[in-house]
Scaffold this motif. Structure first.
Motif, PDB file in Angstrom:
ATOM      1  N   LEU A 158      30.389  35.352  44.888  1.00 53.29           N
ATOM      2  CA  LEU A 158      31.718  34.993  45.382  1.00 53.29           C
ATOM      3  C   LEU A 158      32.819  35.597  44.520  1.00 53.29           C
ATOM      4  O   LEU A 158      33.809  36.130  45.038  1.00 53.29           O
ATOM      5  CB  LEU A 158      31.870  33.475  45.419  1.00 53.29           C
ATOM      6  CG  LEU A 158      31.046  32.719  46.462  1.00 53.29           C
ATOM      7  CD1 LEU A 158      31.280  31.226  46.310  1.00 53.29           C
ATOM      8  CD2 LEU A 158      31.382  33.160  47.866  1.00 53.29           C
ATOM      9  N   VAL A 159      32.671  35.509  43.201  1.00 52.83           N
ATOM     10  CA  VAL A 159      33.710  36.029  42.308  1.00 52.83           C
ATOM     11  C   VAL A 159      33.806  37.545  42.408  1.00 52.83           C
ATOM     12  O   VAL A 159      34.914  38.109  42.460  1.00 52.83           O
ATOM     13  CB  VAL A 159      33.446  35.591  40.858  1.00 52.83           C
ATOM     14  CG1 VAL A 159      34.411  36.274  39.900  1.00 52.83           C
ATOM     15  CG2 VAL A 159      33.575  34.076  40.727  1.00 52.83           C
ATOM     16  N   THR A 160      32.671  38.236  42.457  1.00 54.90           N
ATOM     17  CA  THR A 160      32.721  39.691  42.524  1.00 54.90           C
ATOM     18  C   THR A 160      33.291  40.170  43.861  1.00 54.90           C
ATOM     19  O   THR A 160      34.092  41.112  43.903  1.00 54.90           O
ATOM     20  CB  THR A 160      31.328  40.303  42.294  1.00 54.90           C
ATOM     21  OG1 THR A 160      30.382  39.690  43.181  1.00 54.90           O
ATOM     22  CG2 THR A 160      30.876  40.086  40.865  1.00 54.90           C
ATOM     23  N   ALA A 165      38.101  42.335  46.750  1.00 54.83           N
ATOM     24  CA  ALA A 165      39.073  42.243  47.844  1.00 54.83           C
ATOM     25  C   ALA A 165      40.498  42.253  47.306  1.00 54.83           C
ATOM     26  O   ALA A 165      41.380  42.952  47.826  1.00 54.83           O
ATOM     27  CB  ALA A 165      38.820  40.982  48.663  1.00 54.83           C
ATOM     28  N   LEU A 166      40.756  41.493  46.243  1.00 57.62           N
ATOM     29  CA  LEU A 166      42.093  41.458  45.643  1.00 57.62           C
ATOM     30  C   LEU A 166      42.480  42.826  45.106  1.00 57.62           C
ATOM     31  O   LEU A 166      43.625  43.274  45.263  1.00 57.62           O
ATOM     32  CB  LEU A 166      42.132  40.413  44.525  1.00 57.62           C
ATOM     33  CG  LEU A 166      41.938  38.954  44.953  1.00 57.62           C
ATOM     34  CD1 LEU A 166      41.775  38.057  43.735  1.00 57.62           C
ATOM     35  CD2 LEU A 166      43.099  38.476  45.816  1.00 57.62           C
ATOM     36  N   ALA A 167      41.528  43.506  44.462  1.00 55.22           N
ATOM     37  CA  ALA A 167      41.810  44.819  43.901  1.00 55.22           C
ATOM     38  C   ALA A 167      42.098  45.838  44.997  1.00 55.22           C
ATOM     39  O   ALA A 167      43.030  46.657  44.872  1.00 55.22           O
ATOM     40  CB  ALA A 167      40.641  45.279  43.034  1.00 55.22           C
ATOM     41  N   GLU A 275      28.805  35.795  31.143  1.00 55.72           N
ATOM     42  CA  GLU A 275      27.919  36.887  30.725  1.00 55.72           C
ATOM     43  C   GLU A 275      27.573  37.788  31.903  1.00 55.72           C
ATOM     44  O   GLU A 275      27.556  39.018  31.784  1.00 55.72           O
ATOM     45  CB  GLU A 275      26.643  36.298  30.117  1.00 55.72           C
ATOM     46  CG  GLU A 275      25.679  37.331  29.572  1.00 55.72           C
ATOM     47  CD  GLU A 275      24.461  36.705  28.927  1.00 55.72           C
ATOM     48  OE1 GLU A 275      23.466  37.427  28.716  1.00 55.72           O
ATOM     49  OE2 GLU A 275      24.501  35.493  28.623  1.00 55.72           O
ATOM     50  N   ALA A 276      27.319  37.189  33.073  1.00 54.66           N
ATOM     51  CA  ALA A 276      26.961  37.974  34.259  1.00 54.66           C
ATOM     52  C   ALA A 276      28.135  38.809  34.761  1.00 54.66           C
ATOM     53  O   ALA A 276      27.951  39.913  35.276  1.00 54.66           O
ATOM     54  CB  ALA A 276      26.475  37.035  35.367  1.00 54.66           C
ATOM     55  N   LEU A 277      29.355  38.291  34.609  1.00 53.45           N
ATOM     56  CA  LEU A 277      30.540  38.978  35.135  1.00 53.45           C
ATOM     57  C   LEU A 277      31.097  40.009  34.165  1.00 53.45           C
ATOM     58  O   LEU A 277      31.969  40.800  34.556  1.00 53.45           O
ATOM     59  CB  LEU A 277      31.632  37.958  35.473  1.00 53.45           C
ATOM     60  CG  LEU A 277      31.325  36.987  36.614  1.00 53.45           C
ATOM     61  CD1 LEU A 277      32.447  35.960  36.752  1.00 53.45           C
ATOM     62  CD2 LEU A 277      31.135  37.742  37.938  1.00 53.45           C
TER      63      LEU A 277
END
Length: 432
Positions: A158-160, A165-167, A275-277
């Motif tokens: 979800l975060v990625t 999308a925002l970028a 850590e994953a992000l």
């Protein structure tokens, strides 16, 4: 008295250029989400009144629009008003968000859906807001949700996806603030608040940006004076880091602003997410820990998110994990997490390029050109992939050409009687 020529208060009309711009932005969001493996669904704009008021929507339930039962009499209206029983009057209501409809949708169609379901919903919702800048009574939400994945992978996806999308919308300087409801409840327990006061305490902490630490402590005193002082000390201790570059999403940075041993499970969850992000987000988007982030919805059970941007006084997106919500309809808990872009606020912050599409041409025709000839020319150009508009010649051609150029048309041709093919027409570039 309302002006009969204006839209209802808190709602808006969109001119063609505005609509095209909005659709272009929505197309970017849809494209990114589909590229990340999400599938778009659609739900009705209305849901059962009892479902919308089942205690899942927090304060938004108070802002929902109810639909009167069909055939209700004035006597019934008066009796229900006197009794204060809205449910006697309404059996349906307009959706105030897309999460409640999604959980009902999943409970209805679970047998037809994959074990891990990734959903896109982009649609209008309605709330009886007090209209002001950035707040409307009808507005669009752009949601992605993952249902059926209990692990951290759902939050990572979800975060990625949202950050990309925002970028791609060109929204620079976004900060995704992250917290965990388990950390919040752990802090409350550590400070000494009784479990039955936790929900009320979080409502007060959620006012931090409006009333500051002293105001929060003062209101918390009504629940427990000693616990309020301890919570105030925690908030004051986190303030310098929050006021600077923010708190990195690492175990060390998170632990530095929390009391020892408070909500270890939530800390572990967020440090693993950070850590994953690391290195996975696009330029212009950062992720930070915020121990003061609450999110008002009572259905959140774990990770919560909120997107901040320096150009907006309010969040431009948010979401979180709501593992217990589907079970309210299904009778069996199903893990779920979602992230919503506040489209109305985002679209006001970005500069979009001119919308791309087929070459748009105008056929400026004399009044005596037969309809059959005009339609034949138009059909020929449409079949070649052009967007075509018929415009009757005017005395003031300068005004006509300026208007159609503003509406996105790039070329025009003068059409007189006798033209049998579009190849006979001389197209001129508008604005040249």
């Amino acid at each position: 008295m309302a002006n009969p020529v204006n839209p209802p208060r808190g709602m808006r009309d969109f001119l063609p250029a505005d609509k095209a711009r909005r659709e272009h932005a929505l197309g970017i969001i849809r494209g990114v989400y589909r590229a990340h493996g999400f599938d778009e669904i659609e739900t009705p704009v209305v849901e059962d009144w009892s479902r919308l008021h089942a205690g899942l929507g927090g304060d938004n339930e108070k802002l929902s629009f109810s639909i009167l039962k069909r055939g209700i009499t004035s006597e019934a209206l008066a009796a229900a008003a006197e009794a204060g029983d809205v449910e006697q009057l309404a059996d349906l209501g307009l959706r105030f968000d897309l999460t409640v409809p999604l959980t009902r949708y999943y409970a209805t169609h679970r047998a037809e859906l994959p074990p891990v379901f990734r959903a896109i919903q982009i649609a209008p919702v309605w709330r009886a807001e007090r209209p002001q800048k950035g707040r409307y009574r009808q507005f669009v939400q752009a949601d992605i949700d993952i249902i059926g994945e209990p692990g951290l992978l759902a939050e990572i996806e979800l975060v990625t996806a949202t950050s990309q999308a925002l970028a791609e919308l060109g929204l620079q300087g976004c900060v995704i603030r992250v917290n965990d409801r388990r950390i919040l409840f752990g802090l409350l327990a550590h400070c000494g608040f009784a479990p039955e006061t936790h929900d009320r305490a979080l409502i007060i902490v959620d006012k931090l940006d409006k009333i500051g630490v002293p105001g929060v402590v003062e209101e918390l005193r009504e629940l427990d004076a000693e616990a309020a002082e301890r919570m105030g000390a925690v908030l004051e201790g986190a303030a310098p880091a929050l006021a600077g570059d923010g708190i990195p999403l690492t175990r060390e940075a998170i632990a530095a602003v929390l009391p020892d041993g408070a909500a270890e499970q939530g800390v572990e969850n967020l440090s693993a997410l950070g850590e994953a992000l690391a290195g996975a987000l696009p330029a212009g988007v950062e992720v930070r820990f915020d121990p003061t982030l609450v999110r008002g919805m009572g259905y959140y059970t774990g990770t919560i998110f909120e997107v901040a941007h320096p150009g907006s006084g309010s969040s431009v997106g948010g979401g979180g994990r709501y593992d217990g919500m589907v079970g309210r309809f299904l009778g069996q808990d199903v893990p779920a997490v979602g992230f919503s872009i506040g489209f109305e606020r985002v679209v006001d912050l970005i500069e979009l390029p001119e919308t791309e599409g087929p070459d748009a041409v105008a056929l400026v025709h004399d009044a005596d050109v037969p309809f059959g000839e005009l339609l034949a020319l138009k059909r020929e150009l449409v079949d070649r992939g052009h967007r075509v508009r018929l415009e009757r010649r005017q005395k003031n051609m300068k005004t006509l050409l300026a208007r159609i150029e503003e509406q996105g048309f790039s070329r025009f041709a003068n059409v007189r009687s006798g033209a049998t093919s579009a190849d006979e027409l001389e197209f001129r570039v508008l604005g040249s």
